[in-house]
Enzyme design. Structure first.
Site, mmCIF file in Angstrom:
data_model
loop_
_atom_site.group_PDB
_atom_site.id
_atom_site.type_symbol
_atom_site.label_atom_id
_atom_site.label_comp_id
_atom_site.label_asym_id
_atom_site.label_seq_id
_atom_site.Cartn_x
_atom_site.Cartn_y
_atom_site.Cartn_z
ATOM 1 N N ASP A 18 62.116 24.816 38.910
ATOM 2 C CA ASP A 18 62.629 24.607 37.660
ATOM 3 C C ASP A 18 63.490 25.549 37.126
ATOM 4 O O ASP A 18 63.368 26.877 37.559
ATOM 5 C CB ASP A 18 61.662 24.131 36.766
ATOM 6 C CG ASP A 18 60.330 25.176 36.735
ATOM 7 O OD1 ASP A 18 60.665 26.320 36.984
ATOM 8 O OD2 ASP A 18 59.266 24.495 36.416
ATOM 9 N N ASP A 60 64.172 28.112 33.818
ATOM 10 C CA ASP A 60 63.815 28.482 32.682
ATOM 11 C C ASP A 60 64.685 29.444 31.675
ATOM 12 O O ASP A 60 65.087 30.251 32.304
ATOM 13 C CB ASP A 60 62.367 29.379 32.572
ATOM 14 C CG ASP A 60 61.228 28.484 33.339
ATOM 15 O OD1 ASP A 60 61.004 27.355 32.747
ATOM 16 O OD2 ASP A 60 60.676 28.875 34.087
ATOM 17 N N ASP A 75 54.503 37.966 32.601
ATOM 18 C CA ASP A 75 53.068 38.458 33.398
ATOM 19 C C ASP A 75 53.554 39.409 34.692
ATOM 20 O O ASP A 75 53.002 40.794 34.467
ATOM 21 C CB ASP A 75 52.578 37.373 34.128
ATOM 22 C CG ASP A 75 53.216 36.234 34.638
ATOM 23 O OD1 ASP A 75 54.543 36.489 34.784
ATOM 24 O OD2 ASP A 75 52.909 35.184 34.991
HETATM 25 P P1 ATP Z 1 56.981 28.461 39.091
HETATM 26 O O1 ATP Z 1 57.621 27.588 38.080
HETATM 27 O O2 ATP Z 1 57.667 28.597 40.460
HETATM 28 O O3 ATP Z 1 55.473 28.021 39.164
HETATM 29 P P2 ATP Z 1 57.295 30.667 37.279
HETATM 30 O O4 ATP Z 1 57.317 31.893 37.346
HETATM 31 O O5 ATP Z 1 58.700 29.878 36.830
HETATM 32 O O6 ATP Z 1 56.887 30.105 38.722
HETATM 33 P P3 ATP Z 1 56.374 29.314 34.919
HETATM 34 O O7 ATP Z 1 55.175 28.912 34.542
HETATM 35 O O8 ATP Z 1 57.517 28.380 35.012
HETATM 36 O O9 ATP Z 1 56.341 30.109 36.344
HETATM 37 O O10 ATP Z 1 56.592 30.318 33.865
HETATM 38 C C1 ATP Z 1 57.978 30.687 33.484
HETATM 39 C C2 ATP Z 1 58.065 32.369 33.418
HETATM 40 O O11 ATP Z 1 57.472 32.486 32.050
HETATM 41 C C3 ATP Z 1 57.492 33.022 34.341
HETATM 42 O O12 ATP Z 1 58.245 33.539 35.185
HETATM 43 C C4 ATP Z 1 57.148 34.334 33.625
HETATM 44 O O13 ATP Z 1 57.878 35.410 33.185
HETATM 45 C C5 ATP Z 1 56.436 33.753 32.157
HETATM 46 N N1 ATP Z 1 55.244 33.419 32.121
HETATM 47 C C6 ATP Z 1 54.494 32.135 32.346
HETATM 48 N N2 ATP Z 1 53.299 32.104 32.219
HETATM 49 C C7 ATP Z 1 52.933 33.244 31.693
HETATM 50 C C8 ATP Z 1 51.687 33.872 31.239
HETATM 51 N N3 ATP Z 1 50.488 33.352 31.290
HETATM 52 N N4 ATP Z 1 51.767 35.127 30.953
HETATM 53 C C9 ATP Z 1 52.787 35.879 30.973
HETATM 54 N N5 ATP Z 1 54.003 35.253 31.091
HETATM 55 C C10 ATP Z 1 54.274 34.088 31.534
HETATM 56 MG MG MG Z 2 59.118 27.862 36.306
#
Ligand code: ATP
Ligand code: MG
Length: 440
Positions: free
Chosen positions: A58, A60, A141
């Site tokens: 996805d 963001d 994170d």
């Molecule tokens: P995926 O969508 O592949 O699971 P992602 O890295 O995009 O991985 P998301 O949960 O969509 O994960 O979150 C988007 C972004 O938001 C992350 O890349 C991170 O930078 C930030 N993020 C998400 N959750 C947290 C958290 N619990 N603490 C700090 N930052 C976070």
């Molecule tokens: Mg994501």
């Protein structure tokens, strides 16, 4: 890894990210925000994945526009979240998530501050302080998740050494690991998920606090833990996630009654069953077959259920009642940790009930059982039991395998051939027999 206030900027000529790799809707959102006079970046998983040659799941977006300002720019916008307010821009089935850059959440004077709130253990309960891109990067994170892509110059901004970490295949938290885990213990689960998904190692400083801090997961709302376990089980790396979660002491926080069983020395069969279930789940996901979460949770609670039922029977409760009570008890205990929604627990109940009925096949029973909505999952469940070592069920599993391959008349023959020993047993043996009518 500390975040820097001056990013390293990787210009378009030095990275392999092109606009074609992004969803057109995400690009639309970026330009709309830019034309509205705001800064906007693609950030997080999508940039990381493209740099690693993986197709992003996805997209963001992060911007310096507030949620209300975002709403004014987009007709198809919904504001969501309390703990963390966000905008969802909806394009048919695709949703682009747009967050406002977050700033420092000064935990010392957060008393009475309505925008940010922390618990006594340092857990962030609300996080709606807006800030600059530098601050936003610091509160993400992992360093690999703090890379920003802009359509102003098509460059990638790296505030926390994410590019180096990607090259070294290293999962490292930004800032002091213990503080970051206390702020949000779910980051421990995310570390595992990214390590297996991206085939990376967790850096020593990011790894070492986990064993001790794992109990903090007990402070996370069970509904959020359900979402996280689903991500861990449905991303095609469930087997690896399961093994690593156990190794790091995280699994016991999610499924304590199962872990208690798995940790025993003589539980080889149980360990094999759960691991095999996850391996099968991965195989299905990776060949685009459907996976039902009901099956996964039914398998995870199967041994706790059987133990509980046996225990209740020892107390003198009948087999059937013990099984029913054990189901309710095991499900409600589990809901304290991982809130599995009712639509999945109902499915798990069906699968368990059908396990008890698979050997009653005479008359119309096999046929009627095979029409149950959860029959196929229940049959797969039986195969899993056999596959992981319950050899006494082998004959029954083979019978059903053959039954499912037969046409109607073949199925009828199979039922006829079951013979005397599989005749229906009289179910209500305790019921007083009706007295034969007297003629006189
Ligand atoms: P995926 O969508 O592949 O699971 P992602 O890295 O995009 O991985 P998301 O949960 O969509 O994960 O979150 C988007 C972004 O938001 C992350 O890349 C991170 O930078 C930030 N993020 C998400 N959750 C947290 C958290 N619990 N603490 C700090 N930052 C976070
Ligand atoms: Mg994501």
């Amino acid at each position: 890894m500390e975040a820097k206030s001056q990013p390293q900027i990787i210009p378009r000529s030095e990275h392999n990210i092109s606009r074609k790799q992004f969803s057109p809707n995400a690009i639309k959102v970026l330009y709309r925000l830019k034309d509205g006079g705001y800064d906007a970046y693609l950030v997080g998983g999508c940039i990381r994945d493209i740099l690693l040659g993986i197709e992003p799941k996805d997209f963001d977006v992060v911007t310096n526009a507030t949620p209300e300002e975002i709403k004014r720019l987009f007709r198809n916008c919904r504001l969501i979240g309390r703990r963390f307010r966000l905008a969802h821009i909806v394009f048919g089935r695709e949703v682009i998530e747009v967050a406002t850059m977050r700033g420092h959440h000064m935990s010392t004077n957060s008393e009475g501050d309505p925008t940010s709130k922390a618990s006594e253990q340092g857990q962030l309960l609300r996080d709606n302080v807006y800030g600059t891109i530098e601050e936003d990067a610091q509160r993400r994170d992992f360093s690999i998740n703090a890379l920003y892509y802009s359509v102003k110059d098509f460059g990638v901004r790296d505030f926390a050494g994410g590019i180096d970490a990607i090259k070294a295949r290293r999962i490292e938290l930004i800032g002091d690991p213990e503080t970051r885990y206390r702020e949000d213990p779910v980051r421990m689960l995310r570390a595992v998920r990214f390590a297996t998904k991206l085939d990376m190692d967790i850096a020593p400083a990011t790894l070492s606090p986990i064993l001790e801090l794992s109990p903090l997961l007990g402070n996370i709302p069970p509904a959020r833990l359900f979402e996280e376990t689903l991500k861990l089980f449905l991303n095609g790396k469930a087997e690896a996630n399961f093994l690593m979660l156990r190794e790091l002491g995280l699994f016991k926080e999610l499924f304590p009654s199962l872990e208690e069983i798995l940790a025993q020395e003589n539980s080889e069969f149980e360990r094999r069953f759960v691991q095999q279930m996850f391996a099968n789940t991965d195989a299905r996901i990776n060949s685009n077959k459907k996976v039902t979460p009901a099956f996964i949770y039914a398998a995870l609670l199967w041994f706790p259920l059987r133990n509980r039922a046996a225990h209740l029977q020892q107390q003198g409760i009948s087999e059937y009642d013990a099984f029913m009570q054990a189901i309710s008890q095991v499900l409600s205990e589990n809901a304290q940790r991982v809130a599995v929604p009712k639509r999945f627990t109902l499915g798990a109940r069906d699968i368990w009930h059908i396990q008890q009925r698979l050997d009653r096949r005479s008359g119309q029973r096999a046929y009627r059982l095979s029409l149950q909505p959860k029959f196929k999952a229940s049959y797969d469940f039986l195969l899993l039991r056999v596959e992981s070592g319950e050899t006494e069920q082998q004959t029954l599993a083979d019978w059903w395998t053959e039954y499912l391959q037969q046409d109607v008349s073949g199925q009828k023959d199979m039922v006829k051939n079951l013979g005397q020993k599989d005749r229906p047993k009289r179910r209500y043996r305790n019921k007083p027999r009706r007295k034969p009518k007297q003629d006189t």
